[in-house]
Motif scaffolding. Structure first.
Motif, PDB file in Angstrom:
ATOM      1  N   PHE A  21       0.837  -1.205   0.000  1.00  0.00           N
ATOM      2  CA  PHE A  21       0.000   0.000   0.000  1.00  0.00           C
ATOM      3  C   PHE A  21       0.872   1.256   0.000  1.00  0.00           C
ATOM      4  O   PHE A  21       0.625   2.194  -0.761  1.00  0.00           O
ATOM      5  N   ILE A  22       1.902   1.266   0.854  1.00  0.00           N
ATOM      6  CA  ILE A  22       2.795   2.429   0.939  1.00  0.00           C
ATOM      7  C   ILE A  22       3.527   2.645  -0.389  1.00  0.00           C
ATOM      8  O   ILE A  22       3.645   3.767  -0.874  1.00  0.00           O
ATOM      9  N   ILE A  23       4.005   1.531  -0.982  1.00  0.00           N
ATOM     10  CA  ILE A  23       4.704   1.641  -2.274  1.00  0.00           C
ATOM     11  C   ILE A  23       3.757   2.160  -3.350  1.00  0.00           C
ATOM     12  O   ILE A  23       4.122   3.012  -4.166  1.00  0.00           O
ATOM     13  N   GLY A  24       2.531   1.676  -3.339  1.00  0.00           N
ATOM     14  CA  GLY A  24       1.555   2.124  -4.330  1.00  0.00           C
ATOM     15  C   GLY A  24       1.245   3.604  -4.201  1.00  0.00           C
ATOM     16  O   GLY A  24       1.215   4.338  -5.198  1.00  0.00           O
ATOM     17  N   ILE A  25       0.999   4.050  -2.974  1.00  0.00           N
ATOM     18  CA  ILE A  25       0.707   5.469  -2.737  1.00  0.00           C
ATOM     19  C   ILE A  25       1.895   6.333  -3.112  1.00  0.00           C
ATOM     20  O   ILE A  25       1.745   7.391  -3.761  1.00  0.00           O
ATOM     21  N   SER A  26       3.105   5.897  -2.732  1.00  0.00           N
ATOM     22  CA  SER A  26       4.320   6.657  -3.056  1.00  0.00           C
ATOM     23  C   SER A  26       4.502   6.764  -4.569  1.00  0.00           C
ATOM     24  O   SER A  26       4.883   7.818  -5.090  1.00  0.00           O
ATOM     25  N   THR A  27       4.217   5.665  -5.280  1.00  0.00           N
ATOM     26  CA  THR A  27       4.346   5.682  -6.742  1.00  0.00           C
ATOM     27  C   THR A  27       3.357   6.654  -7.372  1.00  0.00           C
ATOM     28  O   THR A  27       3.712   7.428  -8.272  1.00  0.00           O
ATOM     29  N   LEU A  28       2.116   6.633  -6.881  1.00  0.00           N
ATOM     30  CA  LEU A  28       1.104   7.551  -7.407  1.00  0.00           C
ATOM     31  C   LEU A  28       1.491   9.008  -7.152  1.00  0.00           C
ATOM     32  O   LEU A  28       1.312   9.871  -8.020  1.00  0.00           O
ATOM     33  N   ILE A  29       2.027   9.272  -5.960  1.00  0.00           N
ATOM     34  CA  ILE A  29       2.448  10.633  -5.636  1.00  0.00           C
ATOM     35  C   ILE A  29       3.589  11.076  -6.548  1.00  0.00           C
ATOM     36  O   ILE A  29       3.590  12.207  -7.061  1.00  0.00           O
ATOM     37  N   MET A  30       4.555  10.206  -6.773  1.00  0.00           N
ATOM     38  CA  MET A  30       5.683  10.538  -7.648  1.00  0.00           C
ATOM     39  C   MET A  30       5.209  10.793  -9.071  1.00  0.00           C
ATOM     40  O   MET A  30       5.667  11.733  -9.731  1.00  0.00           O
ATOM     41  N   ILE A  31       4.288   9.962  -9.559  1.00  0.00           N
ATOM     42  CA  ILE A  31       3.735  10.172 -10.907  1.00  0.00           C
ATOM     43  C   ILE A  31       3.032  11.521 -10.981  1.00  0.00           C
ATOM     44  O   ILE A  31       3.174  12.272 -11.953  1.00  0.00           O
TER      45      ILE A  31
END
Length: 234
Positions: A21-31
């Motif tokens: 979940f943390i990796i997914g949220i971080s990826t979305l934020i970076m995108i």
């Protein structure tokens, strides 16, 4: 024993879900950050929009004089309502802004109230203040800046170097990333900066927070290629 193993695997499963979940949220934020940076360099409107609510950040000394000179040659009817902000200890800047607003042609008193407001913001650190005590004042200043940005929600931000512009621009950039409000940030470096950007300008340039950053000397354009050279405005 079986219960111990089942609890262990259950905990591991929960941990994996949390990490995913943390990796997914971080990826979305970076995108989203990459998109905001890319979109900020492009024209926001395909055709001239109506009046844009504008935040104008003033600073003590020459910053306000340069900003007033810049505003004097702009089509002010395209930027309203206008919100002037200066540091809480800087009263002269807001007085100069009021003089400018009073000098605008065909400016009725009722319209002045509707199209321009004058505000103050806490400083993160006063001249000579210790770094230890500045931690608390910085947190207060950030909270105040956040409250002002939520209240104003400007479409355009104009600034030219005072330190008070940094927290406001940072919050505006975060609002872009979160999709709360898209504020176009235009930073005009002071004419006094000949060889390198001021600290405020350097932060906005390096972090790619400013939609457009303008410099008044060609050597600055050579050193900072993403800046826009506009010649001397003073």
């Amino acid at each position: 024993m079986d219960n111990r193993y089942s609890c262990f695997f259950s905990d591991m499963g929960f941990l994996n879900v949390a990490i995913s979940f943390i990796i997914g949220i971080s990826t979305l934020i970076m995108i989203r950050i990459f998109y905001v940076v890319y979109r900020s360099s492009k024209p926001l409107y395909s055709r001239p929009p109506g009046p844009l609510s504008t935040l104008i950040i003033l600073g003590s000394g020459g910053h306000t004089a340069e900003m007033i000179n810049l505003l004097a040659v702009m089509q002010m009817d395209r930027f309203k309502p206008r919100y002037y902000i200066a540091a809480a200890t800087d009263n002269m800047s807001l007085q100069k802004a009021r003089v400018l607003e009073d000098s605008l042609p065909d400016k009725a008193e009722v319209e002045l109230v509707e199209t321009s407001q004058f505000m103050q913001i806490y400083r993160s650190r006063e001249v000579g203040q210790s770094y230890v005590t500045s931690v608390g004042t910085t947190l207060i200043a950030l909270s105040h800046a956040l409250w002002l940005m939520i209240k104003i929600r400007p479409q355009v931000i104009l600034c030219n170097g005072p330190g008070t512009c940094v927290p406001l621009c940072v919050i505006a950039f975060v609002f872009k990333v979160l999709g709360i409000r898209w504020s176009s940030i235009f930073y005009v470096e002071s004419i006094a900066r000949v060889r390198r950007l001021s600290l405020s300008g350097l932060l906005l340039y390096k972090l790619r927070m400013a939609d457009q950053l303008f410099v008044q000397w060609p050597q600055l354009k050579s050193k900072y290629p993403r800046a826009n050279y506009v010649g001397r405005l003073m």
